[in-house]
Each structure stands twice: as structure tokens, then as C-alpha cells.
Write a protein that holds these residues in place. Structure first.
Motif, short mmCIF file in Angstrom:
data_model
loop_
_atom_site.label_atom_id
_atom_site.label_comp_id
_atom_site.label_asym_id
_atom_site.label_seq_id
_atom_site.Cartn_x
_atom_site.Cartn_y
_atom_site.Cartn_z
N GLY A 250 1.07 -1.38 0.03
CA GLY A 250 -0.40 0.21 0.19
C GLY A 250 1.03 1.36 0.08
O GLY A 250 0.14 2.21 -0.45
N ALA A 251 1.94 1.05 0.13
CA ALA A 251 2.65 2.51 0.69
C ALA A 251 3.93 2.39 -0.68
O ALA A 251 3.57 3.52 -1.21
N ALA A 252 3.55 1.78 -1.70
CA ALA A 252 3.55 2.12 -2.95
C ALA A 252 2.34 2.33 -3.71
O ALA A 252 2.19 3.31 -5.03
N ASP A 253 1.76 1.65 -4.13
CA ASP A 253 -0.03 1.80 -4.07
C ASP A 253 -1.29 0.82 -4.11
O ASP A 253 -1.21 -0.65 -4.39
N SER A 254 -2.23 1.69 -3.98
CA SER A 254 -3.35 0.46 -2.61
C SER A 254 -3.99 0.06 -3.68
O SER A 254 -4.42 -1.07 -3.14
N ASP A 255 -3.85 0.60 -4.62
CA ASP A 255 -4.70 -0.34 -6.52
C ASP A 255 -3.86 -2.15 -6.38
O ASP A 255 -5.14 -2.69 -6.06
N ALA A 256 -3.18 -1.77 -6.02
CA ALA A 256 -3.31 -2.99 -6.60
C ALA A 256 -2.89 -4.30 -5.85
O ALA A 256 -3.40 -5.65 -6.05
N VAL A 257 -3.11 -3.80 -4.63
CA VAL A 257 -3.52 -3.97 -2.71
C VAL A 257 -5.09 -4.86 -2.98
O VAL A 257 -5.45 -6.23 -2.87
N VAL A 258 -5.78 -4.08 -3.72
CA VAL A 258 -6.98 -4.09 -3.33
C VAL A 258 -7.08 -4.97 -5.14
O VAL A 258 -8.01 -6.36 -4.27
N LEU A 259 -6.55 -5.46 -5.66
CA LEU A 259 -7.11 -6.05 -6.35
C LEU A 259 -5.87 -8.23 -6.60
O LEU A 259 -6.74 -8.10 -6.78
N SER A 260 -4.75 -7.51 -5.58
CA SER A 260 -4.46 -8.65 -5.02
C SER A 260 -5.17 -9.76 -3.84
O SER A 260 -5.50 -10.56 -4.38
N GLY B 120 3.47 12.08 3.41
CA GLY B 120 5.20 12.41 3.56
C GLY B 120 5.19 13.34 2.40
O GLY B 120 6.24 14.11 2.69
N LEU B 121 4.95 12.67 1.62
CA LEU B 121 4.87 13.89 0.26
C LEU B 121 4.16 15.24 0.49
O LEU B 121 5.40 16.50 -0.14
N VAL B 122 3.63 15.45 0.47
CA VAL B 122 3.36 16.61 0.81
C VAL B 122 3.95 17.20 1.71
O VAL B 122 3.82 18.46 1.78
N TRP B 123 4.57 17.14 2.97
CA TRP B 123 5.02 17.52 4.01
C TRP B 123 6.43 17.24 3.39
O TRP B 123 7.04 19.26 3.38
N THR B 124 7.22 17.48 2.57
CA THR B 124 8.20 17.12 2.47
C THR B 124 8.66 17.88 0.94
O THR B 124 9.17 18.97 1.00
N LEU B 125 7.47 18.12 0.71
CA LEU B 125 7.53 18.01 -1.39
C LEU B 125 6.60 19.73 -1.52
O LEU B 125 7.17 20.20 -2.47
N GLY B 126 6.07 19.76 -0.83
CA GLY B 126 4.84 20.96 -1.32
C GLY B 126 4.62 22.30 -0.54
O GLY B 126 5.72 21.95 0.26
N PRO C 96 4.85 25.36 2.03
CA PRO C 96 4.06 24.96 3.20
C PRO C 96 2.67 25.50 3.17
O PRO C 96 2.29 25.13 4.41
N ALA C 97 2.54 26.38 2.47
CA ALA C 97 0.66 26.77 3.02
C ALA C 97 -0.35 25.63 2.11
O ALA C 97 -1.85 25.05 2.95
N LEU C 98 0.27 25.05 2.13
CA LEU C 98 -0.72 24.14 0.74
C LEU C 98 -0.69 22.67 2.19
O LEU C 98 -1.48 21.43 2.69
N ARG C 99 0.58 22.37 3.36
CA ARG C 99 0.45 21.20 4.38
C ARG C 99 -0.46 21.25 5.69
O ARG C 99 -0.99 20.30 5.33
N ARG C 100 -1.26 22.09 6.12
CA ARG C 100 -2.04 21.81 6.82
C ARG C 100 -3.18 21.90 6.85
O ARG C 100 -3.48 20.86 6.56
N PRO C 101 -3.87 22.25 5.51
CA PRO C 101 -5.41 22.27 5.16
C PRO C 101 -4.88 19.92 4.61
O PRO C 101 -5.52 20.00 4.50
N ILE C 102 -4.05 20.00 3.80
CA ILE C 102 -4.10 18.89 3.08
C ILE C 102 -4.07 17.57 4.18
O ILE C 102 -4.32 16.87 4.63
N LEU C 103 -3.06 18.22 5.44
CA LEU C 103 -2.93 17.40 6.52
C LEU C 103 -4.53 17.30 7.04
O LEU C 103 -4.26 16.25 7.51
N ILE C 104 -4.00 17.63 7.61
CA ILE C 104 -6.06 17.92 8.57
C ILE C 104 -6.45 17.14 7.45
O ILE C 104 -7.56 16.24 7.63
N GLY C 105 -7.05 17.42 5.77
CA GLY C 105 -8.13 15.34 5.44
C GLY C 105 -7.32 14.78 5.21
O GLY C 105 -8.24 13.55 5.38
#
Length: 143
Positions: free
Chosen positions: A68-78, A111-117, A119-128
Motif C-alpha cells: 500500500g505504501a507504493a500503490d493501494s490499487d494493486a493491493v486491492v486487486l490482489s 509525507g510527500l505533501v510535507w516534504t515536497l509541498g 508550506p501553505a499547502l501542508r496544513r489543509p492537506i494534512l488535516i484532511g
């Protein structure tokens, strides 16, 4: 419902837009992403079935978290495939596996949002993301 409510909240409290820079588009008909997904699907199917055989339910859960860390769709199908075949994966284990894969994928995205996003994007996305993740973990415990 929670996601829709949070989406409406974000829509009403929009952040100011940055400059209108063009986003480069990719060809949606490239073969490489489809082949990589097929390879990932086969690998997760093999990993989940092997983990189930040797480690039982905890092995399926572990492979779902890793996959799931890589792709949750593949896990669901499996997992869906394992419930249909003669392996007899119980539906309760399958449901927990799908939820754990989704949670793992969400944590990676956070984690991607936190490291690459921005700063103004971090809080709203992480709350969601937290609003989705915490009830999902509660469901894993209840199921």
C-alpha cells in the motif's frame, strides 16, 4: 461524508492561487506505467499469498502495508483475487488488508505533501488526510 464536508470547507476558504505556471502534460497512452503497474500487481499478489501461507493473517497485513505504501490499487486487486481463488482468504482479513493498504498509501502521500509541498499547502492537506486515516484505523480495529 467527512471528505465531502472538508472539500466544501476548503472550497469556501480557498488559498490564494500562485502564478499561472503551465503544468507539463504527459502522454496518457505510454506503455511503461501500465507495465510497471502489472509488475507491481503480480509482485504484491505473490507476496500476499506467500505471506498468508507462511505467516497467516499477520503476513497478509504486513504485505498490505508494504504494498500500500507504493500503490493501494494493486493491493486491492490482489486481495480481491485471493478471496476468489481456492486460497480461502477470509473476507474479514481482506477488508482489514484493504484498509491498511489505503492508510499506508495515505501516510506516504502525507509525507510527500510535507516534504515536497508548499508550506501553505501542508496544513489543509494534512488535516484532511488525518480526517480520513483515523476513522479508517478505527474500522480496522472494529472489523
Amino acid at each position: 461524508m467527512l471528505g465531502a464536508a472538508y472539500g466544501v470547507f476548503l472550497y469556501r476558504h480557498r488559498l490564494p492561487r500562485p502564478s499561472d505556471a503551465e503544468t507539463p502534460l504527459k502522454n496518457p497512452f505510454e506503455l511503461k506505467p501500465a507495465l510497471l503497474f502489472g509488475l507491481l500487481y503480480a509482485l504484491i499478489l505473490l507476496l500476499a499469498n506467500t505471506a498468508r501461507l507462511y505467516l497467516g493473517a499477520s503476513g497478509v497485513y504486513a504485505s498490505s502495508l508494504i504494498g500500500g505504501a507504493a500503490d493501494s490499487d494493486a493491493v486491492v486487486l490482489s486481495v480481491a483475487q485471493l478471496t476468489r481463488t481456492g486460497t480461502g482468504l477470509p473476507l474479514e482479513i481482506a477488508a482489514r488488508s484493504v484498509i491498511l493498504a489505503t492508510v499506508a498509501n495515505t501516510v506516504v502521500k502525507a509525507g510527500l505533501v510535507w516534504t515536497l509541498g508548499a508550506p501553505a499547502l501542508r496544513r489543509p492537506i494534512l488535516i484532511g488526510l488525518l480526517a480520513y486515516t483515523l476513522p479508517a484505523l478505527l474500522l480496522v480495529w472494529l472489523v
